[in-house]
Design an enzyme around this catalytic site. Structure first.
Site, PDB file in Angstrom:
ATOM      1  N   GLY A  49       0.774  -1.240   0.000  1.00  0.00           N
ATOM      2  CA  GLY A  49       0.000   0.000   0.000  1.00  0.00           C
ATOM      3  C   GLY A  49       0.801   1.284   0.000  1.00  0.00           C
ATOM      4  CG  ASP A  73      -4.965  -6.172  -9.415  1.00  0.00           C
ATOM      5  OD1 ASP A  73      -5.604  -5.811  -8.406  1.00  0.00           O
ATOM      6  OD2 ASP A  73      -5.455  -6.220 -10.562  1.00  0.00           O
ATOM      7  CB  ALA A 129     -14.157   3.920  -1.880  1.00  0.00           C
ATOM      8  CE1 TYR A 173     -11.433   8.114  11.128  1.00  0.00           C
ATOM      9  CE2 TYR A 173     -13.212   7.690   9.562  1.00  0.00           C
ATOM     10  CZ  TYR A 173     -12.563   8.535  10.453  1.00  0.00           C
ATOM     11  OH  TYR A 173     -13.042   9.804  10.667  1.00  0.00           O
ATOM     12  CE1 TYR A 225     -13.300   6.392   5.556  1.00  0.00           C
ATOM     13  CE2 TYR A 225     -14.520   4.760   6.829  1.00  0.00           C
ATOM     14  CZ  TYR A 225     -13.349   5.187   6.236  1.00  0.00           C
ATOM     15  OH  TYR A 225     -12.223   4.406   6.324  1.00  0.00           O
ATOM     16  CE  LYS A 245     -10.404   1.395   6.126  1.00  0.00           C
ATOM     17  NZ  LYS A 245      -9.080   0.791   5.805  1.00  0.00           N
TER      18      LYS A 245
END
Length: 260
Positions: free
Chosen positions: A13, A64, A95, A146, A156, A163
């Site tokens: 990431g 990927d 997203a 989060y 969000y 999440k």
């Protein structure tokens, strides 16, 4: 001698020097961990190689996570270099920008919902499944969450659902992998200023609110998250698994700040 001496850890990431993943990588490097990096697209390749060079990282591999064969190739290549290793950092989420603003019910589509949960949640267990046979006993798998997983945060939207799924993943993975001596945890931090965070509408407002409600009235930094990640990847935390560790200055327990 750092407390991650002789630990081999994959960091996923990383997109730029400001990313949380790179902050974690720097903290792991400071404690003498041996690192490998993965990157998603060719667009990121040169940047990730630059950052790898900065920390002396020798292994950089494309992956990927929406493709099972790509995940398998990642760990096949890892096994050729390391044979076995001590865990990975999952700092992957996605997203579409149009899903991070406005009315959740009106904007969501079946395709976007599926893609967001696939990349942001399934990828964590998908990676664990692919590398389980080459993880050492005592390995640590760590992901990033989060508070939007548990409480409503305006804009969000579908990432909150992703999440929540990710945090449940942590618990079930910890249960399944614990008998192999493998720990699974997540860090849930306050909002942090990164390039990707600004895809969320009104991010600055969310950031200011979180800071004003934290018990220490301070911004959470990439370094705060990195230091916690280093601890959770080390044998110092061998009694901790299946947990969501908050790095948010106490925001998650606060109904009203002292200044309100």
């Amino acid at each position: 001698m750092g407390f991650l001496e002789e630990k081999k850890i994959l960091v996923t990431g990383i997109s730029n020097k400001y990313s949380i993943a790179f902050g974690i990588a720097k903290a792991l490097h400071k404690q003498n961990a041996t690192l490998a990096f993965s990157y998603h697209t060719d667009r990121l390749k040169n940047k990730v190689y630059e950052l790898a060079k900065e920390l002396g990282v020798k292994i950089v591999i494309p992956c990927d996570v929406s493709d099972d064969n790509s995940i398998k190739r990642l760990f096949f290549n890892i096994s050729k270099k390391w044979i076995t290793f001590d865990g990975f950092i999952h700092s992957i989420a996605f997203a579409p920008k149009n899903q991070l603003s406005g009315d959740y019910v009106s904007s969501i589509t079946r395709l976007d919902f599926s893609n967001v949960l696939d990349v942001s949640s399934y990828s964590f267990v998908g990676m664990a499944k692919a590398c389980r046979s080459i993880l050492k006993k005592g390995s640590s798998l760590l992901t990033l969450s989060y508070i939007g997983s548990k409480k409503v945060v305006p804009n969000y939207n579908v990432m909150g659902i992703a999440k929540a799924s990710l945090e449940s993943n942590v618990r079930y993975m910890a249960s399944c992998m614990g008998l192999n001596g493998i720990r699974v945890n997540a860090i849930s931090s306050s909002p942090i200023k990164t390039l990707s965070s600004y895809h969320i509408k009104n991010f600055k407002k969310i950031l200011n609110h979180t800071t004003s409600r934290s018990l220490n009235n301070n911004l959470t930094t990439v370094e705060d998250v990195g230091n916690t990640a280093a601890f959770l990847c080390s044998d110092l935390s061998k009694g901790i698994t299946g947990q969501i560790i908050y790095v948010d200055g106490g925001f998650n327990i606060t109904a009203m700040s002292n200044s309100e």
